[in-house]
Design a protein around this motif. Structure first.
Motif, short mmCIF file in Angstrom:
data_model
loop_
_atom_site.label_atom_id
_atom_site.label_comp_id
_atom_site.label_asym_id
_atom_site.label_seq_id
_atom_site.Cartn_x
_atom_site.Cartn_y
_atom_site.Cartn_z
N PHE A 56 0.95 3.64 12.74
CA PHE A 56 -0.21 4.15 13.46
C PHE A 56 -1.26 4.49 12.41
O PHE A 56 -1.19 5.53 11.75
N GLU A 57 -2.26 3.62 12.25
CA GLU A 57 -3.10 3.64 11.07
C GLU A 57 -3.86 4.94 10.85
O GLU A 57 -4.03 5.38 9.71
N ILE A 192 -10.14 8.82 26.03
CA ILE A 192 -9.40 7.70 25.45
C ILE A 192 -7.92 8.07 25.44
O ILE A 192 -7.53 9.07 24.82
N GLY A 193 -7.10 7.27 26.11
CA GLY A 193 -5.67 7.54 26.12
C GLY A 193 -4.97 6.86 27.28
O GLY A 193 -5.61 6.39 28.24
N GLN A 194 -3.64 6.79 27.19
CA GLN A 194 -2.84 6.20 28.23
C GLN A 194 -2.88 7.03 29.51
O GLN A 194 -3.03 8.26 29.47
N ALA A 195 -2.69 6.35 30.64
CA ALA A 195 -2.74 7.01 31.94
C ALA A 195 -1.37 7.62 32.28
O ALA A 195 -0.69 7.18 33.21
N PHE A 196 -0.98 8.64 31.52
CA PHE A 196 0.22 9.37 31.88
C PHE A 196 -0.01 10.08 33.22
O PHE A 196 -1.15 10.32 33.63
N ARG A 197 1.09 10.44 33.89
CA ARG A 197 1.00 10.93 35.26
C ARG A 197 0.10 12.15 35.40
O ARG A 197 -0.65 12.28 36.38
N ARG A 236 -11.99 0.81 30.92
CA ARG A 236 -11.68 -0.38 30.13
C ARG A 236 -10.18 -0.32 29.81
O ARG A 236 -9.73 0.55 29.07
N LEU A 237 -9.44 -1.22 30.41
CA LEU A 237 -7.99 -1.21 30.26
C LEU A 237 -7.57 -1.77 28.91
O LEU A 237 -8.22 -2.67 28.36
N GLY A 238 -6.48 -1.25 28.39
CA GLY A 238 -5.92 -1.77 27.14
C GLY A 238 -6.21 -0.87 25.95
O GLY A 238 -6.90 0.14 26.05
N TRP A 239 -5.66 -1.27 24.83
CA TRP A 239 -5.75 -0.49 23.60
C TRP A 239 -7.14 -0.59 23.00
O TRP A 239 -7.78 -1.65 23.03
N LEU A 240 -7.63 0.52 22.47
CA LEU A 240 -8.93 0.57 21.82
C LEU A 240 -8.73 0.79 20.33
O LEU A 240 -8.07 1.77 19.94
N PRO A 241 -9.23 -0.08 19.46
CA PRO A 241 -9.06 0.12 18.01
C PRO A 241 -9.61 1.47 17.56
O PRO A 241 -10.55 2.01 18.16
N VAL A 242 -9.02 2.00 16.50
CA VAL A 242 -9.38 3.33 16.01
C VAL A 242 -10.87 3.43 15.72
O VAL A 242 -11.54 4.39 16.12
N ASP A 243 -11.42 2.46 15.02
CA ASP A 243 -12.83 2.54 14.65
C ASP A 243 -13.76 2.49 15.87
O ASP A 243 -14.84 3.09 15.85
#
Length: 365
Positions: A56-57, A192-197, A236-243
């Motif tokens: 995890f950079e 910014i983050g996963q859709a936890f319950r 916006r679904l999916g992973w977002l780069p750190v920068d």
């Protein structure tokens, strides 16, 4: 009709001037704080360290930077090559970050072999308490266990770990920093983050209160929302780069930080059902961008930031919406809180400062 067009144009110009002034004030304040922040005065220990990153950079790079400023010799190896590198450089300490997810099946055997060389091994867990179903099996394999989560300190001691330390993470200030961004990154509210319950429940309850605002939500699983159709233009679904995350933090008037759920279930492997008592690394990273942060509370939050002074907190969806509306209408108050949060982060919560504290805790003064 002409009068109306002129009036609307006038209001648009006024709003643009206000926004431009606010962004100019923010840019100037952040620049002044960053330039005046005291540099961490590292005194390098005569220490040889082998660092094993987790993949995890943002955290990997921060810890590596902190180690580089605090020890005379730093080596890095992938999890697959930890024993090979340890046997070659013979470090005083091998520090493993997290030891989960990307680590190979033979890593416990490699770890045992490293200890057989007489090398001290330490792990710094980054996913507590959410992965205790795995970490209770891994922690006893190390000489030293470090966790960022208050609730797991006693757990590791109870299962026989003799050297356990609590230490939060920090912000990689070279990466998470104030910057000017274009209009494509701007928003009223950003998450910014996963859709936890628990996050889904909060955003479903808050959806009507966010109507009319420029909202941006990034991450996976947001199709779980009952209000997905209403909020879809903002998602916006999916992973977002750190920068990219850094740019969106900088472009947002308000950044929401909502911790993931700690309860055992489909969103984690917290089989012991330990509570989440400690703040996440994102708390430090948002503040390091000079962004105004609205976060839910964790027990140790006030050890690191003053709510209402350096960030703001909320309790549930209704309070979140009320706080969003309150602070969007108070540009000056919002900006000053964010500026104080940035100053506190640069002063106390950089990785060089945190790793210095960690090494002292581990007995390397």
């Amino acid at each position: 009709m002409g009068v109306r067009r002129v009036s609307m144009a006038g209001r648009g110009r006024a709003a643009g001037l206000r926004d431009g002034f606010a962004r100019g004030w923010r840019d100037g304040a952040c620049r002044a704080i960053s330039e005046s922040a005291p540099l961490f005065g590292a005194v390098k220990r005569n220490l040889r360290v082998l660092f094993i990153p987790q993949g995890f950079e943002a955290i990997d790079d921060g810890v590596a930077e902190g180690l580089a400023q605090n020890v005379t010799e730093l080596y890095t190896a992938s999890p697959e090559r930890m024993y090979e590198q340890a046997s070659l450089v013979r470090p005083d300490l091998m520090l493993v970050l997290n030891g989960l997810h990307v680590f190979p099946a033979d890593y416990p055997a490699q770890l045992e072999a490293v200890r057989g060389l007489g090398i001290r091994t330490a792990v710094w867990f980054a996913d507590d308490p959410y992965m205790t179903g795995d970490t209770v099996n891994l922690a006893p394999l190390y000489d030293t266990v470090v966790t960022h989560e208050l609730s797991t300190v006693e757990l590791y001691r109870q299962i026989g770990c003799g050297d356990v330390h609590y230490m939060p993470f920090a912000a990689h200030a070279g990466r998470f920093r104030p910057m000017q961004v274009g209009p494509e990154y701007r928003s009223d509210v950003c998450f910014i983050g996963q859709a936890f319950r628990n996050r889904v429940a909060v955003f479903d309850a808050a959806a009507s209160g966010l109507k009319g605002l420029r909202v941006r939500i990034f991450g996976g699983l947001w199709e779980r929302l009952r209000s997905f159709r209403r909020l879809k233009p903002s998602i916006r679904l999916g992973w977002l780069p750190v920068d990219e995350s850094v740019r969106y933090y900088n472009g947002a008037k308000i950044v929401i930080n909502l911790h993931r759920p700690a309860e055992a279930g489909s969103d984690n492997r917290n089989t012991l059902n330990l509570p989440g008592r400690s703040i996440n690394p994102r708390t430090f990273e948002i503040a390091a961008c000079g962004a105004f942060q609205l976060t839910d509370r964790r027990e140790d939050l006030e050890l690191y930031y003053r709510p209402g002074e350096e960030l703001e907190t909320f309790d549930g969806a209704a309070d979140l919406v009320d706080k969003i509306r309150h602070y969007l209408a108070r540009e000056d108050e919002r900006s000053r809180i964010a500026a104080r949060g940035l100053a506190r982060t640069l002063r106390e919560h950089s990785y060089p400062a945190r790793v210095n504290r960690l090494l002292s805790e581990l007995g390397y003064p």
